[in-house]
Design an enzyme around this catalytic site. Structure first.
Site, mmCIF file in Angstrom:
data_model
loop_
_atom_site.group_PDB
_atom_site.id
_atom_site.type_symbol
_atom_site.label_atom_id
_atom_site.label_comp_id
_atom_site.label_asym_id
_atom_site.label_seq_id
_atom_site.Cartn_x
_atom_site.Cartn_y
_atom_site.Cartn_z
ATOM 1 C CG ASP A 235 -1.566 1.014 1.900
ATOM 2 O OD1 ASP A 235 -2.472 1.310 0.279
ATOM 3 O OD2 ASP A 235 -1.773 1.488 2.571
ATOM 4 C CG ASP B 32 -1.376 7.645 1.047
ATOM 5 O OD1 ASP B 32 -0.518 7.120 0.050
ATOM 6 O OD2 ASP B 32 -2.649 8.409 1.442
ATOM 7 C CD GLU C 193 -3.252 7.779 4.753
ATOM 8 O OE1 GLU C 193 -3.967 7.541 4.140
ATOM 9 O OE2 GLU C 193 -3.312 6.217 6.035
ATOM 10 N N GLY D 96 -5.256 4.048 -2.687
ATOM 11 C CA GLY D 96 -6.159 4.104 -2.788
ATOM 12 C C GLY D 96 -6.141 5.562 -2.979
ATOM 13 C CG ASP E 283 -1.857 1.705 6.236
ATOM 14 O OD1 ASP E 283 -2.792 2.796 7.305
ATOM 15 O OD2 ASP E 283 -2.032 1.702 5.084
ATOM 16 C CG ASN F 152 -7.616 0.400 1.469
ATOM 17 O OD1 ASN F 152 -6.908 0.527 2.575
ATOM 18 N ND2 ASN F 152 -7.363 1.450 0.277
#
EC number: 3.1.3.3
Length: 211
Positions: free
Chosen positions: A11, A13, A20, A100, A167, A170
């Protein structure tokens, strides 16, 4: 012929990087705190990710696309990320990043940190400013798992030789799909579901787990 021995997918962020990104962009609109609270709820799995993302992106309407340079300048790589990606490459592996977040930032950050492939959302812009809309389908939990599987197939890597690191809620589908799923710097739901949990915010902790 080079053979890819294994695939590690991270992932972005709060995993590849400490930030983020959507919160950094929201700071440019003066709505950082509001968006941060919504992001926290989404990462905990308390709300639908896609609807939450679209709502948070609406808060970015009017931000100038030139703000991305300032956002990229604020990015903090997670400790150990360069050592991890270097070790993966040294051992014949490949690094993917699926997020995302947004290509507008990830395109500048991912290659510098050693990623080979990456995928994220895109933001619509008009007349030099964000419209507050996502351009195309949202990269959600299912899309993250699909990216891991797609990259594995494309590079001849069996799923049992894939590693997923994330983390947030999602990330749960790709953590479940991978041969080895790792909760890193993770929210409670992710720590509860993942086979392996790494608490220290240092990606060098992953080195001992590489195939």
């Amino acid at each position: 012929m080079n053979v890819t021995r294994f695939l590690v997918v991270l992932d972005a962020d709060s995993t590849l990087i400490r930030n983020e990104v959507i919160e950094l962009i929201a700071d440019e609109a003066g709505r950082g705190a509001e968006v941060a609270a919504a992001t926290e709820a989404a990462m905990r799995g308390e709300v639908d990710f896609t609807e939450s993302l679209r709502s948070r992106v609406r808060a970015l309407a009017g931000v100038a696309v030139t703000a991305f340079d300032r956002v990229v300048a604020r990015i903090e790589p997670t400790p150990g990320v360069r050592e991890l990606t270097a070790a993966v490459h040294e051992r014949g592996g490949m690094v993917g990043v699926v997020s995302g977040g947004f290509h507008e930032v990830l395109d500048a950050v991912a290659p510098v940190l050693g990623a080979d492939v990456w995928r994220a959302n895109r933001l619509k812009a008009s007349d030099g400013a964000l419209t507050g809309e996502v351009d195309g389908p949202v990269v959600d939990a299912a899309a993250k798992a699909a990216a891991l599987a797609e990259w594995a197939v494309a590079n001849g890597v069996p799923l049992h030789r894939t590693v997923a690191i994330g983390d947030g809620a999602n990330d749960l589908e790709m953590i479940a799909a991978a041969g080895l799923g790792i909760a890193f710097n993770a929210k409670p739901a992710v720590r509860d579901a993942a086979p392996i949990v790494i608490g220290p915010v240092d990606l060098r902790e992953v080195l001992r787990l590489l195939p």
